[in-house]
Scaffold this motif. Structure first.
Motif, PDB file in Angstrom:
ATOM      1  N   GLN A   1      -7.377 -30.137 -22.369  1.00 42.47           N
ATOM      2  CA  GLN A   1      -8.177 -29.831 -23.565  1.00 42.47           C
ATOM      3  C   GLN A   1      -9.206 -28.737 -23.279  1.00 42.47           C
ATOM      4  OE1 GLN A   1      -9.505 -33.660 -25.441  1.00 42.47           O
ATOM      5  NE2 GLN A   1      -8.269 -32.845 -27.112  1.00 42.47           N
ATOM      6  N   ALA A   2      -9.716 -28.681 -22.064  1.00 41.16           N
ATOM      7  CA  ALA A   2     -10.633 -27.590 -21.725  1.00 41.16           C
ATOM      8  C   ALA A   2      -9.903 -26.241 -21.817  1.00 41.16           C
ATOM      9  CB  ALA A   2     -11.195 -27.787 -20.320  1.00 41.16           C
ATOM     10  N   LEU A   3      -8.651 -26.225 -21.406  1.00 44.39           N
ATOM     11  CA  LEU A   3      -7.858 -25.003 -21.493  1.00 44.39           C
ATOM     12  C   LEU A   3      -7.520 -24.668 -22.947  1.00 44.39           C
ATOM     13  CD1 LEU A   3      -5.529 -25.658 -18.442  1.00 44.39           C
ATOM     14  CD2 LEU A   3      -7.422 -24.022 -18.564  1.00 44.39           C
ATOM     15  N   GLU A   4      -7.281 -25.705 -23.754  1.00 48.75           N
ATOM     16  CA  GLU A   4      -7.076 -25.479 -25.190  1.00 48.75           C
ATOM     17  C   GLU A   4      -8.319 -24.829 -25.800  1.00 48.75           C
ATOM     18  OE1 GLU A   4      -5.575 -28.934 -27.345  1.00 48.75           O
ATOM     19  OE2 GLU A   4      -4.717 -29.681 -25.474  1.00 48.75           O
TER      20      GLU A   4
ATOM     21  N   VAL B   1     -15.694 -32.235 -18.087  1.00 47.21           N
ATOM     22  CA  VAL B   1     -14.989 -31.269 -18.933  1.00 47.21           C
ATOM     23  C   VAL B   1     -13.675 -31.814 -19.482  1.00 47.21           C
ATOM     24  CG1 VAL B   1     -16.074 -29.291 -17.795  1.00 47.21           C
ATOM     25  CG2 VAL B   1     -13.856 -30.128 -16.972  1.00 47.21           C
ATOM     26  N   GLY B   2     -13.432 -33.110 -19.288  1.00 47.22           N
ATOM     27  CA  GLY B   2     -12.283 -33.741 -19.911  1.00 47.22           C
ATOM     28  C   GLY B   2     -12.651 -34.515 -21.163  1.00 47.22           C
ATOM     29  N   HIS B   3     -13.947 -34.724 -21.389  1.00 44.69           N
ATOM     30  CA  HIS B   3     -14.412 -35.452 -22.566  1.00 44.69           C
ATOM     31  C   HIS B   3     -14.679 -34.490 -23.713  1.00 44.69           C
ATOM     32  CE1 HIS B   3     -15.957 -39.175 -20.126  1.00 44.69           C
ATOM     33  NE2 HIS B   3     -14.644 -39.135 -20.246  1.00 44.69           N
ATOM     34  N   VAL B   4     -14.168 -34.815 -24.874  1.00 40.22           N
ATOM     35  CA  VAL B   4     -14.292 -33.922 -26.030  1.00 40.22           C
ATOM     36  C   VAL B   4     -15.746 -33.668 -26.381  1.00 40.22           C
ATOM     37  CG1 VAL B   4     -13.848 -33.683 -28.499  1.00 40.22           C
ATOM     38  CG2 VAL B   4     -12.031 -34.493 -26.986  1.00 40.22           C
TER      39      VAL B   4
ATOM     40  N   ARG C   1     -19.548 -25.773 -33.674  1.00 39.99           N
ATOM     41  CA  ARG C   1     -19.149 -27.095 -33.192  1.00 39.99           C
ATOM     42  C   ARG C   1     -18.086 -27.730 -34.085  1.00 39.99           C
ATOM     43  NH1 ARG C   1     -21.861 -30.972 -29.801  1.00 39.99           N
ATOM     44  NH2 ARG C   1     -20.932 -33.039 -30.056  1.00 39.99           N
ATOM     45  N   ASP C   2     -18.270 -27.649 -35.397  1.00 38.28           N
ATOM     46  CA  ASP C   2     -17.319 -28.291 -36.307  1.00 38.28           C
ATOM     47  C   ASP C   2     -15.939 -27.651 -36.219  1.00 38.28           C
ATOM     48  OD1 ASP C   2     -19.279 -30.040 -37.151  1.00 38.28           O
ATOM     49  OD2 ASP C   2     -19.801 -28.875 -38.940  1.00 38.28           O
ATOM     50  N   THR C   3     -15.898 -26.326 -36.157  1.00 40.12           N
ATOM     51  CA  THR C   3     -14.612 -25.628 -36.043  1.00 40.12           C
ATOM     52  C   THR C   3     -13.943 -25.966 -34.719  1.00 40.12           C
ATOM     53  OG1 THR C   3     -15.460 -23.807 -37.386  1.00 40.12           O
ATOM     54  CG2 THR C   3     -13.469 -23.387 -36.102  1.00 40.12           C
TER      55      THR C   3
ATOM     56  N   VAL D   1     -10.308 -27.781 -33.942  1.00 37.67           N
ATOM     57  CA  VAL D   1      -9.313 -27.162 -33.063  1.00 37.67           C
ATOM     58  C   VAL D   1      -8.817 -28.140 -32.016  1.00 37.67           C
ATOM     59  CG1 VAL D   1      -9.053 -25.458 -31.210  1.00 37.67           C
ATOM     60  CG2 VAL D   1     -10.062 -24.774 -33.396  1.00 37.67           C
ATOM     61  N   LEU D   2      -9.726 -28.869 -31.396  1.00 40.75           N
ATOM     62  CA  LEU D   2      -9.340 -29.825 -30.357  1.00 40.75           C
ATOM     63  C   LEU D   2      -8.669 -31.055 -30.949  1.00 40.75           C
ATOM     64  CD1 LEU D   2     -12.405 -29.642 -27.934  1.00 40.75           C
ATOM     65  CD2 LEU D   2     -10.198 -28.491 -27.732  1.00 40.75           C
ATOM     66  N   ALA D   3      -9.098 -31.452 -32.135  1.00 39.73           N
ATOM     67  CA  ALA D   3      -8.536 -32.652 -32.760  1.00 39.73           C
ATOM     68  C   ALA D   3      -7.074 -32.463 -33.141  1.00 39.73           C
ATOM     69  CB  ALA D   3      -9.350 -33.041 -33.982  1.00 39.73           C
ATOM     70  N   ASP D   4      -6.732 -31.278 -33.643  1.00 38.82           N
ATOM     71  CA  ASP D   4      -5.345 -31.086 -34.077  1.00 38.82           C
ATOM     72  C   ASP D   4      -4.450 -30.459 -33.009  1.00 38.82           C
ATOM     73  OD1 ASP D   4      -5.738 -28.288 -34.130  1.00 38.82           O
ATOM     74  OD2 ASP D   4      -6.149 -28.249 -36.272  1.00 38.82           O
ATOM     75  N   GLY D   5      -5.034 -30.166 -31.838  1.00 35.58           N
ATOM     76  CA  GLY D   5      -4.231 -29.664 -30.727  1.00 35.58           C
ATOM     77  C   GLY D   5      -3.505 -28.375 -31.013  1.00 35.58           C
TER      78      GLY D   5
END
Length: 211
Positions: free
Chosen positions: A101-104, A133-136, A150-152, A156-160
């Motif tokens: 997720q950090a790379l995403e 850095v693994g925790h959202v 932050r919201d955007t 991005v992270l939520a929908d992968g």
């Protein structure tokens, strides 16, 4: 006078790769010293793709079956190397995790021209500050500190939406023969692997300039 053709540099790295962290400083120094322009494109790679998000640090160290004296020697060497490059390094605070997720997040940062800056910020967060850095929630905080919305970023992270991009980068690195990082390709022709000295980067840039 003809404009100087930029050198194009592709960089594969992982935010949890200590050699990537060290090499990033050497690369910045080489780019600053090189007389011509260098255009850098960043790519993702996972050193530990099967790692869970939460890892017991002590158990993780013990799983490598490294003699404690040898481990201390390695830590001393890494402290010396990071100090030589002017990098903060606090291994006792580090929290190993899965970096996908950090790379995403970094792929998203690339759409806002902030990937280089956020890559360095994540290096510092992991290697110097002991942030997870693994925790959202931690990734969102770091992204916001760097200037991302932050919201955007949360969406991005939520929908992968950049998960496939990370995996594509990793496959491409393997196709090119990379088995670890840092890994570099200059002008689609010259490959470099590992934390090269600044002088080696400069020599490779000069070679590419003459090609």
């Amino acid at each position: 006078m003809n404009p100087v053709t930029p050198i194009h540099l592709d960089v594969w790295s992982d935010v949890q790769c200590i050699w990537c962290y060290i090499s990033s400083a050497r690369l910045r120094a080489a780019i600053a010293r090189h007389l011509g322009p260098v255009e850098v494109t960043y790519h993702s790679f996972q050193v530990s793709p099967d790692a869970p998000t939460d890892i017991d640090r002590d158990a993780h160290i013990q799983s490598h079956n490294v003699d404690p004296a040898r481990m201390q020697q390695i830590m001393t060497q890494l402290r010396q190397l990071t100090a030589q490059e002017g990098l903060a390094y606090n291994p006792d605070l580090m929290q190993p995790t899965n970096s996908h997720q950090a790379l995403e997040l970094l792929h998203y940062a690339g759409t806002t021209n902030m990937r280089a800056e956020l890559t360095q910020r994540l290096f510092e967060a992991h290697f110097a500050e002991g942030r997870h850095v693994g925790h959202v929630d931690e990734l969102l905080a770091i992204a916001e500190e760097a200037g991302l919305d932050r919201d955007t970023t949360a969406a991005v992270l939520a929908d992968g939406r950049y998960a496939d991009a990370v995996d594509t980068d990793i496959r491409r690195a393997h196709q090119l023969g990379a088995r670890g990082v840092p890994f570099y390709v200059i002008d689609n022709s010259y490959g470099l692997s590992g934390a090269q000295p600044t002088q080696q980067f400069l020599a490779a840039f000069e070679q590419a300039s003459r090609a």
